[in-house]
Write a protein that holds these residues in place. Structure first.
Motif, PDB file in Angstrom:
ATOM      1  N   SER A 151     -15.339   2.829   8.639  1.00  0.00           N
ATOM      2  CA  SER A 151     -15.308   4.102   9.353  1.00  0.00           C
ATOM      3  C   SER A 151     -15.137   5.260   8.371  1.00  0.00           C
ATOM      4  O   SER A 151     -14.560   5.114   7.289  1.00  0.00           O
ATOM      5  CB  SER A 151     -14.184   4.102  10.396  1.00  0.00           C
ATOM      6  N   ASN A 152     -15.663   6.396   8.752  1.00  0.00           N
ATOM      7  CA  ASN A 152     -15.565   7.596   7.907  1.00  0.00           C
ATOM      8  C   ASN A 152     -14.109   8.004   7.678  1.00  0.00           C
ATOM      9  O   ASN A 152     -13.759   8.502   6.611  1.00  0.00           O
ATOM     10  CB  ASN A 152     -16.340   8.741   8.565  1.00  0.00           C
ATOM     11  N   VAL A 153     -13.252   7.761   8.673  1.00  0.00           N
ATOM     12  CA  VAL A 153     -11.830   8.120   8.542  1.00  0.00           C
ATOM     13  C   VAL A 153     -11.176   7.291   7.426  1.00  0.00           C
ATOM     14  O   VAL A 153     -10.432   7.819   6.584  1.00  0.00           O
ATOM     15  CB  VAL A 153     -11.087   7.905   9.879  1.00  0.00           C
ATOM     16  N   LEU A 154     -11.485   6.007   7.399  1.00  0.00           N
ATOM     17  CA  LEU A 154     -10.916   5.148   6.352  1.00  0.00           C
ATOM     18  C   LEU A 154     -11.527   5.465   4.982  1.00  0.00           C
ATOM     19  O   LEU A 154     -10.853   5.376   3.960  1.00  0.00           O
ATOM     20  CB  LEU A 154     -11.121   3.672   6.701  1.00  0.00           C
ATOM     21  N   ALA A 155     -12.788   5.866   4.992  1.00  0.00           N
ATOM     22  CA  ALA A 155     -13.420   6.258   3.729  1.00  0.00           C
ATOM     23  C   ALA A 155     -12.710   7.487   3.143  1.00  0.00           C
ATOM     24  O   ALA A 155     -12.600   7.620   1.917  1.00  0.00           O
ATOM     25  CB  ALA A 155     -14.901   6.549   3.945  1.00  0.00           C
ATOM     26  N   ALA A 156     -12.209   8.368   4.018  1.00  0.00           N
ATOM     27  CA  ALA A 156     -11.472   9.544   3.535  1.00  0.00           C
ATOM     28  C   ALA A 156     -10.216   9.107   2.782  1.00  0.00           C
ATOM     29  O   ALA A 156      -9.867   9.666   1.735  1.00  0.00           O
ATOM     30  CB  ALA A 156     -11.107  10.457   4.704  1.00  0.00           C
ATOM     31  N   LEU A 157      -9.565   8.058   3.300  1.00  0.00           N
ATOM     32  CA  LEU A 157      -8.385   7.514   2.617  1.00  0.00           C
ATOM     33  C   LEU A 157      -8.792   6.896   1.274  1.00  0.00           C
ATOM     34  O   LEU A 157      -8.149   7.137   0.243  1.00  0.00           O
ATOM     35  CB  LEU A 157      -7.708   6.469   3.519  1.00  0.00           C
ATOM     36  N   GLY A 158      -9.865   6.142   1.285  1.00  0.00           N
ATOM     37  CA  GLY A 158     -10.333   5.495   0.061  1.00  0.00           C
ATOM     38  C   GLY A 158     -10.720   6.513  -0.996  1.00  0.00           C
ATOM     39  O   GLY A 158     -10.396   6.355  -2.183  1.00  0.00           O
ATOM     40  N   PRO A 180       0.851  -1.183   0.000  1.00  0.00           N
ATOM     41  CA  PRO A 180       0.000   0.000   0.000  1.00  0.00           C
ATOM     42  C   PRO A 180       0.889   1.235   0.000  1.00  0.00           C
ATOM     43  O   PRO A 180       2.003   1.194   0.520  1.00  0.00           O
ATOM     44  CB  PRO A 180      -0.759  -0.110   1.318  1.00  0.00           C
ATOM     45  N   HIS A 181       0.455   2.306  -0.602  1.00  0.00           N
ATOM     46  CA  HIS A 181       1.216   3.532  -0.397  1.00  0.00           C
ATOM     47  C   HIS A 181       0.284   4.719  -0.286  1.00  0.00           C
ATOM     48  O   HIS A 181      -0.767   4.768  -0.916  1.00  0.00           O
ATOM     49  CB  HIS A 181       2.295   3.719  -1.477  1.00  0.00           C
ATOM     50  N   ALA A 182       0.665   5.629   0.604  1.00  0.00           N
ATOM     51  CA  ALA A 182      -0.159   6.803   0.871  1.00  0.00           C
ATOM     52  C   ALA A 182       0.612   8.044   0.444  1.00  0.00           C
ATOM     53  O   ALA A 182       1.759   8.240   0.836  1.00  0.00           O
ATOM     54  CB  ALA A 182      -0.503   6.874   2.351  1.00  0.00           C
ATOM     55  N   THR A 183       0.008   8.865  -0.375  1.00  0.00           N
ATOM     56  CA  THR A 183       0.630  10.123  -0.799  1.00  0.00           C
ATOM     57  C   THR A 183       0.365  11.197   0.253  1.00  0.00           C
ATOM     58  O   THR A 183      -0.431  10.999   1.176  1.00  0.00           O
ATOM     59  CB  THR A 183       0.016  10.600  -2.121  1.00  0.00           C
ATOM     60  N   ASP A 184       1.006  12.350   0.091  1.00  0.00           N
ATOM     61  CA  ASP A 184       0.745  13.483   0.992  1.00  0.00           C
ATOM     62  C   ASP A 184      -0.732  13.851   0.963  1.00  0.00           C
ATOM     63  O   ASP A 184      -1.321  14.209   1.978  1.00  0.00           O
ATOM     64  CB  ASP A 184       1.594  14.693   0.588  1.00  0.00           C
ATOM     65  N   GLU A 185      -1.323  13.749  -0.221  1.00  0.00           N
ATOM     66  CA  GLU A 185      -2.766  14.050  -0.346  1.00  0.00           C
ATOM     67  C   GLU A 185      -3.610  13.089   0.480  1.00  0.00           C
ATOM     68  O   GLU A 185      -4.585  13.507   1.111  1.00  0.00           O
ATOM     69  CB  GLU A 185      -3.207  13.912  -1.809  1.00  0.00           C
ATOM     70  N   ASP A 186      -3.239  11.804   0.441  1.00  0.00           N
ATOM     71  CA  ASP A 186      -3.980  10.808   1.227  1.00  0.00           C
ATOM     72  C   ASP A 186      -3.896  11.146   2.716  1.00  0.00           C
ATOM     73  O   ASP A 186      -4.890  11.093   3.440  1.00  0.00           O
ATOM     74  CB  ASP A 186      -3.397   9.395   1.030  1.00  0.00           C
ATOM     75  N   VAL A 187      -2.681  11.480   3.146  1.00  0.00           N
ATOM     76  CA  VAL A 187      -2.474  11.792   4.564  1.00  0.00           C
ATOM     77  C   VAL A 187      -3.310  13.010   4.948  1.00  0.00           C
ATOM     78  O   VAL A 187      -4.006  13.018   5.973  1.00  0.00           O
ATOM     79  CB  VAL A 187      -0.972  12.042   4.856  1.00  0.00           C
TER      80      VAL A 187
END
Ligand SMILES: *Cc1c(COP(=O)(O)O)cnc(C)c1O
Length: 376
Positions: free
Chosen positions: A237-244, A11-18
């Motif tokens: 969770s809404n927090v994980l949906a924000a990542l998705g 998995p990788h998270a960009t600055d935007e994802d964070v």
């Protein structure tokens, strides 16, 4: 991912994802309700060409509740391709139903001829299969033009397991758009991740509402906790949906990059006799979630084992193909219609590192090691 290990599909998270996750945390919507969930569902429905979507805690939960909605009862038979991840079969088992395995075609997906054969020769004393779950393996679309007419003819309900197929297309539509509903997965190694999560996408408004209801503990709309049915705690969770939601913004870039990685592998490996890469079937375009290489057993006996071990010495992760379900001890007594294709693929194939951040040099490193192994 921590360290320098080359993973299969990290998995990788960009600055935007964070930033999206932090914004969701700051918004106060920390529960399995909130604006990110709604937006994530709306966009995922659009990407899969569906009217409705329900975000859940996993793709497995999405399969389970979809099967429950189409009325699967204990003892029912459900057709699934033998070449898939265990979750496809487990979801059937959660309902007390029985998975029946069919072999795969040249696209490595549920074989229409095997489906027809097993339905036509089904023992008369036994209730006919009532549902089928075609899987889009490693992101390649199943042959829906051949499968759907046969399944419709026998009144078999279809749920698409598109857990690996988000962003890929069949000539008739995006993956996720086939059958009564489709299950998506956002597990850590899938093409889009919420670190863990899934979704049901469907055009059936009633189905979406019912699955949402079951997934939130079957709470009746009353001021107190009233339950007429057994519920599930399956909402995301809404927090994980924000990542998705943030990851979904770059789905098409992820797909193009994975297809590029597959092409690099193809250039390096397909010039070798007896080696091939799983490419697009004629009826669609894969998301190339994982690049899979196949080594003919006649020329390269035991190649998967030797390659996986050699790559591991260089801290590179690679894997066997999904081990066919009919070979799994837990399903040893289940019915199956086999042609030998899945068994052969399992003996001959290796899933290669396919993470979106890979460079051409990374692919070269992997293929150099592979060549040294098979030239031995
Ligand atoms: C990953 C996967 C699932 C399950 O999804 P989870 O989100 O991990 O529960 C189901 N089917 C297939 C084919 C998968 O690859």
């Amino acid at each position: 991912m921590p360290g320098s290990r080359m993973y299969l599909s990290p998995p990788h998270a960009t600055d935007e994802d964070v930033a999206a996750v932090v914004a969701a945390l700051r918004s106060g919507w920390l529960a399995p309700v909130g604006p990110d969930l709604r937006e994530f569902e709306t966009r995922a429905a659009a990407v899969t060409g569906r009217q409705h979507a329900v975000a859940l805690s996993s793709g497995t939960a999405a399969l389970q509740l979809s099967l429950k909605y189409v009325g699967i009862q204990p003892g029912d038979h459900v057709l699934i391709p033998t070449l898939t991840f265990g979750a496809t079969a487990f979801a059937v088992c959660y309902l007390g139903a029985v998975p029946v395995f069919v072999d795969v075609d040249d696209s490595w997906n549920m074989d229409a001829a095997s489906v027809e054969a097993i339905l036509d020769s089904w023992p008369s004393g036994l209730p006919m299969p009532v549902a089928a779950i075609p899987v889009d393996l490693y992101g390649a679309p199943a042959d829906y033009d051949s499968l759907l007419p046969i399944l419709v003819k026998h009144s078999v309900a279809v749920i698409e397991d598109a857990a690996e197929g988000l962003g890929a297309t069949h000539v008739q539509g995006p993956l996720g758009s086939f059958g009564r509903a489709a299950a998506l997965s956002f597990n850590g190694n899938k093409i889009i991740t919420t670190s863990g999560g899934g979704m049901v996408v469907t055009d059936d408004e009633e189905m979406a509402a019912k699955i949402r209801f079951w997934a939130t503990q079957s709470r009746e709309p009353l001021p107190w906790y009233e339950h007429e049915e057994v519920g599930f705690n399956f909402r995301l969770s809404n927090v994980l949906a924000a990542l998705g939601r943030s990851q979904l913004n770059r789905l098409s870039r992820e797909v193009e990059k994975r297809r590029q990685i597959r092409l690099w592998y193809q250039e390096r490996l397909e010039e070798i006799d007896g080696v091939e890469i799983q490419m697009d079937p004629t009826w669609g375009r894969s998301n190339a979630w994982l690049t899979v290489a196949r080594f003919s057993t006649e020329r390269y006996p035991n190649a998967p084992h030797r390659i996986i071990e050699a790559l591991e010495k260089f801290d590179i992760e690679s894997r066997y193909l999904w081990k066919p379900m009919h070979q799994q001890p837990v399903f040893r007594d289940n019915r199956a219609h086999l042609t030998g294709r899945a068994d052969r693929l399992f003996r001959e194939c290796v899933c290669l590192p396919s993470g979106t951040l890979m460079s051409k040099d990374d692919v070269d490193r992997v293929t150099t090691i592979i060549r040294s192994v098979i030239d031995d």
